[in-house]
Design a protein around this motif. Structure first.
Motif, PDB file in Angstrom:
ATOM      1  N   ILE A  70     -18.832  -4.451  -7.824  1.00  0.00           N
ATOM      2  CA  ILE A  70     -18.288  -5.704  -7.287  1.00  0.00           C
ATOM      3  C   ILE A  70     -16.901  -5.955  -7.867  1.00  0.00           C
ATOM      4  O   ILE A  70     -15.983  -6.353  -7.156  1.00  0.00           O
ATOM      5  N   ALA A  71     -16.724  -5.711  -9.158  1.00  0.00           N
ATOM      6  CA  ALA A  71     -15.420  -5.914  -9.799  1.00  0.00           C
ATOM      7  C   ALA A  71     -14.354  -5.046  -9.142  1.00  0.00           C
ATOM      8  O   ALA A  71     -13.245  -5.505  -8.864  1.00  0.00           O
ATOM      9  N   LYS A  72     -14.667  -3.781  -8.880  1.00  0.00           N
ATOM     10  CA  LYS A  72     -13.695  -2.877  -8.260  1.00  0.00           C
ATOM     11  C   LYS A  72     -13.364  -3.295  -6.832  1.00  0.00           C
ATOM     12  O   LYS A  72     -12.243  -3.134  -6.391  1.00  0.00           O
ATOM     13  N   ILE A  78     -12.372 -12.590  -7.976  1.00  0.00           N
ATOM     14  CA  ILE A  78     -13.392 -13.052  -8.918  1.00  0.00           C
ATOM     15  C   ILE A  78     -12.733 -14.000  -9.913  1.00  0.00           C
ATOM     16  O   ILE A  78     -11.793 -13.626 -10.611  1.00  0.00           O
ATOM     17  N   ASN A  79     -13.223 -15.232  -9.960  1.00  0.00           N
ATOM     18  CA  ASN A  79     -12.718 -16.191 -10.947  1.00  0.00           C
ATOM     19  C   ASN A  79     -13.166 -15.801 -12.347  1.00  0.00           C
ATOM     20  O   ASN A  79     -12.363 -15.762 -13.269  1.00  0.00           O
ATOM     21  N   ILE A 107     -14.996 -10.449 -16.007  1.00  0.00           N
ATOM     22  CA  ILE A 107     -16.449 -10.559 -16.111  1.00  0.00           C
ATOM     23  C   ILE A 107     -16.831 -10.261 -17.561  1.00  0.00           C
ATOM     24  O   ILE A 107     -16.581  -9.172 -18.071  1.00  0.00           O
ATOM     25  N   ARG A 108     -17.419 -11.250 -18.191  1.00  0.00           N
ATOM     26  CA  ARG A 108     -17.840 -11.139 -19.590  1.00  0.00           C
ATOM     27  C   ARG A 108     -19.220 -10.480 -19.650  1.00  0.00           C
ATOM     28  O   ARG A 108     -20.103 -10.791 -18.857  1.00  0.00           O
ATOM     29  N   MET A 109     -19.393  -9.567 -20.592  1.00  0.00           N
ATOM     30  CA  MET A 109     -20.682  -8.915 -20.782  1.00  0.00           C
ATOM     31  C   MET A 109     -21.248  -9.315 -22.131  1.00  0.00           C
ATOM     32  O   MET A 109     -20.541  -9.288 -23.132  1.00  0.00           O
TER      33      MET A 109
END
Length: 148
Positions: A70-72, A78-79, A107-109
């Motif tokens: 999704i990130a790619k 993406i906020n 996106i934080r993991m």
């Protein structure tokens, strides 16, 4: 078991695993469209309008690969996001590229659940997900999409 039968079973098993990759599950089913005013996410035949970008949340063993896909594909749309990933994931070189893709998309993991048991880290990850979803609901921009 004969060698050819064993080879066929192994080949079948490996081919089955390929069908479970994020790319094979999502590619062709998840699409991003943009207009001047909004972002449209289409999943199969349904379209969802996201006026102010989107947020990504997820948890579980397979979520890192899905989040990276999704990130790619969504990138700057993406906020932010939060993924609860298994403890020790960052130690595994195999996952570095996936983690980098997620970080690049904000996106934080959060690693948790060492030995697959609830712990303070997994609690903090769940709380961060709840906070993000609660905040997006207040902004009226929460869409929960079940793509399976």
């Amino acid at each position: 078991m004969e060698k050819t039968q064993s080879t066929s079973c192994t080949s079948f098993f490996l081919k089955s695993l390929e069908s479970l990759t994020p790319e094979s599950l999502l590619d062709g089913r998840l699409h991003l469209g943009k207009t001047n005013e909004s972002i449209n996410i289409r999943i199969d035949e349904s379209t969802y309008e996201m006026e102010n970008g989107c947020y990504v949340v997820g948890f579980g063993k397979a979520v890192l690969g899905l989040g990276a896909f999704i990130a790619k594909n969504f990138g700057k749309s993406i906020n932010s996001g939060v993924l609860s990933i298994p403890w020790g994931t960052s130690e595994n070189e195999e996952y570095k590229d996936l983690m980098n893709d997620c970080q690049a998309a904000n996106i934080r993991m959060i690693e948790g659940a060492k030995n697959n048991l609830p712990d303070e880290h997994s609690y903090n990850a769940a709380k961060a997900i709840v906070d993000m979803v609660s905040n997006s609901i207040r902004k009226r921009c929460c869409h929960c999409l079940d793509i399976w």
